[in-house]
Design a protein around this motif. Structure first.
Motif, PDB file in Angstrom:
ATOM      1  N   TYR A  55       0.816  -1.231   0.000  1.00  0.00           N
ATOM      2  CA  TYR A  55       0.000   0.000   0.000  1.00  0.00           C
ATOM      3  C   TYR A  55       0.841   1.269   0.000  1.00  0.00           C
ATOM      4  N   ASP A  56       1.849   1.294   0.872  1.00  0.00           N
ATOM      5  CA  ASP A  56       2.581   2.563   1.031  1.00  0.00           C
ATOM      6  C   ASP A  56       3.776   2.703   0.092  1.00  0.00           C
TER       7      ASP A  56
ATOM      8  N   LEU B 128      -9.935  -4.749  -7.793  1.00  0.00           N
ATOM      9  CA  LEU B 128      -9.754  -3.294  -7.766  1.00  0.00           C
ATOM     10  C   LEU B 128      -8.400  -2.958  -8.367  1.00  0.00           C
ATOM     11  N   GLU B 129      -8.347  -1.814  -9.046  1.00  0.00           N
ATOM     12  CA  GLU B 129      -7.045  -1.362  -9.540  1.00  0.00           C
ATOM     13  C   GLU B 129      -6.245  -0.863  -8.351  1.00  0.00           C
ATOM     14  N   ARG B 130      -4.931  -0.842  -8.531  1.00  0.00           N
ATOM     15  CA  ARG B 130      -4.043  -0.486  -7.417  1.00  0.00           C
ATOM     16  C   ARG B 130      -4.378   0.910  -6.838  1.00  0.00           C
ATOM     17  N   ARG B 134      -5.758   1.712  -3.182  1.00  0.00           N
ATOM     18  CA  ARG B 134      -4.997   2.580  -2.278  1.00  0.00           C
ATOM     19  C   ARG B 134      -5.893   3.676  -1.703  1.00  0.00           C
ATOM     20  N   ALA B 135      -6.716   4.259  -2.548  1.00  0.00           N
ATOM     21  CA  ALA B 135      -7.614   5.325  -2.093  1.00  0.00           C
ATOM     22  C   ALA B 135      -8.592   4.776  -1.047  1.00  0.00           C
ATOM     23  N   ARG B 136      -9.036   3.571  -1.288  1.00  0.00           N
ATOM     24  CA  ARG B 136      -9.992   2.969  -0.360  1.00  0.00           C
ATOM     25  C   ARG B 136      -9.331   2.658   0.988  1.00  0.00           C
ATOM     26  N   ILE B 137      -8.128   2.123   0.926  1.00  0.00           N
ATOM     27  CA  ILE B 137      -7.411   1.825   2.174  1.00  0.00           C
ATOM     28  C   ILE B 137      -7.093   3.126   2.913  1.00  0.00           C
ATOM     29  N   ARG B 186     -11.853  -4.026  11.941  1.00  0.00           N
ATOM     30  CA  ARG B 186     -12.529  -2.773  11.592  1.00  0.00           C
ATOM     31  C   ARG B 186     -12.172  -2.360  10.166  1.00  0.00           C
ATOM     32  N   LEU B 187     -10.934  -2.545   9.811  1.00  0.00           N
ATOM     33  CA  LEU B 187     -10.499  -2.204   8.454  1.00  0.00           C
ATOM     34  C   LEU B 187     -11.270  -3.046   7.432  1.00  0.00           C
ATOM     35  N   ALA B 188     -11.417  -4.331   7.719  1.00  0.00           N
ATOM     36  CA  ALA B 188     -12.167  -5.215   6.803  1.00  0.00           C
ATOM     37  C   ALA B 188     -13.603  -4.716   6.663  1.00  0.00           C
ATOM     38  N   ALA B 189     -14.195  -4.345   7.802  1.00  0.00           N
ATOM     39  CA  ALA B 189     -15.581  -3.856   7.779  1.00  0.00           C
ATOM     40  C   ALA B 189     -15.678  -2.551   6.999  1.00  0.00           C
ATOM     41  N   LEU B 190     -14.722  -1.654   7.230  1.00  0.00           N
ATOM     42  CA  LEU B 190     -14.742  -0.356   6.535  1.00  0.00           C
ATOM     43  C   LEU B 190     -14.569  -0.538   5.030  1.00  0.00           C
ATOM     44  N   LEU B 191     -13.661  -1.426   4.654  1.00  0.00           N
ATOM     45  CA  LEU B 191     -13.453  -1.663   3.227  1.00  0.00           C
ATOM     46  C   LEU B 191     -14.714  -2.236   2.593  1.00  0.00           C
TER      47      LEU B 191
END
Lengths: 170, 201
Positions: A55-56, B128-130, B134-137, B186-191
């Motif tokens: 990611y980073d 998803l494209e990279r 990235r924007a989603r993460i 939480r990250l999984a849920a948010l994504l």
């Protein structure tokens, strides 16, 4: 029960991360194999890890090299690198206190020995003596040649050790 | 007379030695080479572009001042990354706690709903494209508390073990495990939510 569940899911996570102690690994692996919910949790944890991988790597500093460096450079000038303080009892201090005076004494003995062995001392009357009780001064007299030589050694180590400068090293 | 270094083609350890001897140009090359990584690490922890720039620059100044203490036990960039992480943690400690942080801490203390939430079964980041991913993460990480995000960053990006994270953050290994679990869930849920929002719109 809830506390036990919490411990269990944390162990499952540690298993996924490769941080579960070996004796517990077989038990958790068996649990994952027989419990669909736990297996689904493992899948989710792995998916999250995969999503974050790399990611980073694409994150780039939003400033030019020159602009970014110029501020750092200013700060380097403002806060120069600290020099390490001299260490007490350092090698330099030991040399000053012991080795140097000892070397001087050894050199005097060696020079005296050479003179006694040299042709100067062959024949004729020669004396070789300490000028006084203090071993830091020696006199060589060759009566035949009418020659007198006196050596004064480096101050004794006590002089150095007692000086104010040496006191700051302690 | 010694030949001047061609900095751009010189390897890190040689540049480090030159910088240790006081050659600023060698240090500038090291900064240029690793600035993105150091900035990225600061940004991933503090989530603010200006603060991340300031902290990364502060880290370089500290790196220069302490460079004689670096003896190559790790790579230079890893050593610098540790410096910037410590600065970021200090910064977060100083920063006024937000009300949402308190709620997160409460959630964590009481177990948090994510602990009992059903796992996300469909991979929310599949196909998803990279850049999109990235924007989603980015958006999801921004919604985590500082403490949870930092544990996640140290584990996933710095590849630190639980014990190292505990030492770095000054907390117990149990707290690290708990925060990491919470942060991941939480990250999984948010994504998944973010993907759901996109679908409905």
């Amino acid at each position: 029960m809830k506390e036990q569940e919490q411990d269990l899911v944390l162990k499952v996570q540690a298993f996924v991360d490769g941080e579960l102690p070996e004796p517990e690994q077989a038990g958790i692996a068996a649990l994952i194999a027989r419990d669909a919910d736990v297996a689904a949790l493992v899948k989710e944890l792995k998916q999250t890890r995969q999503a974050l991988a790399g990611y980073d790597e694409a994150v780039a500093l939003p400033e030019s090299r020159e602009f970014y460096w110029s501020r750092i450079q200013r700060e380097l000038a403002r806060f120069p690198r600290e020099q390490p303080e001299p260490v007490r009892g350092s090698l330099g201090a030991l040399l000053l206190r012991w080795l140097l005076p000892a070397t001087c004494v050894a050199a005097l003995v060696a020079v005296g020995f050479l003179f006694l062995q040299s042709p100067w001392s062959a024949g004729g009357e020669v004396t070789w003596q300490a000028a006084n009780d203090n071993v830091n001064a020696f006199t060589y007299r060759d009566y035949e040649e009418g020659l007198t030589v006196m050596w004064l050694s480096y101050p004794s180590d006590n002089t150095v050790a007692d000086s104010a400068e040496a006191a700051t090293l302690n | 007379m010694a030949t001047p270094l061609d900095h751009a083609s010189t390897e890190d350890p040689i540049l480090v030695r030159a910088a240790q001897a006081g050659e600023e140009a060698a240090f500038e090359e090291l900064v240029a080479r690793h600035r993105d990584r150091i900035y990225a690490r600061a940004f991933s922890v503090v989530r603010n572009e200006d603060e991340a720039i300031d902290l990364s620059q502060e880290a370089w100044v500290k790196g220069w001042q302490r460079l004689t203490q670096f003896h190559g036990e790790s790579s230079f960039s890893t050593w610098m990354t540790r410096i910037v992480i410590n600065l970021c943690l200090d910064h977060l400690r100083r920063r006024k706690r937000q009300p949402t942080d308190s709620l997160d801490a409460l959630d964590e203390d009481s177990g948090g709903v994510e602990r009992y939430m059903a796992p996300v079964t469909v991979n929310p980041t599949q196909r998803l494209e990279r850049g999109e991913l990235r924007a989603r993460i980015d958006a999801a990480l921004g919604q985590l508390s500082d403490a949870h995000r930092t544990v996640l960053v140290l584990h996933e990006f710095e590849e630190m073990e639980y014990k190292q994270i505990a030492e770095t953050m000054g907390c117990s290994i149990g707290t690290v495990m708990s925060r990491l679990f919470y942060a991941r869930r939480r990250l999984a849920a948010l994504l998944a939510d973010l993907r759901g929002e996109e679908r409905s719109s």
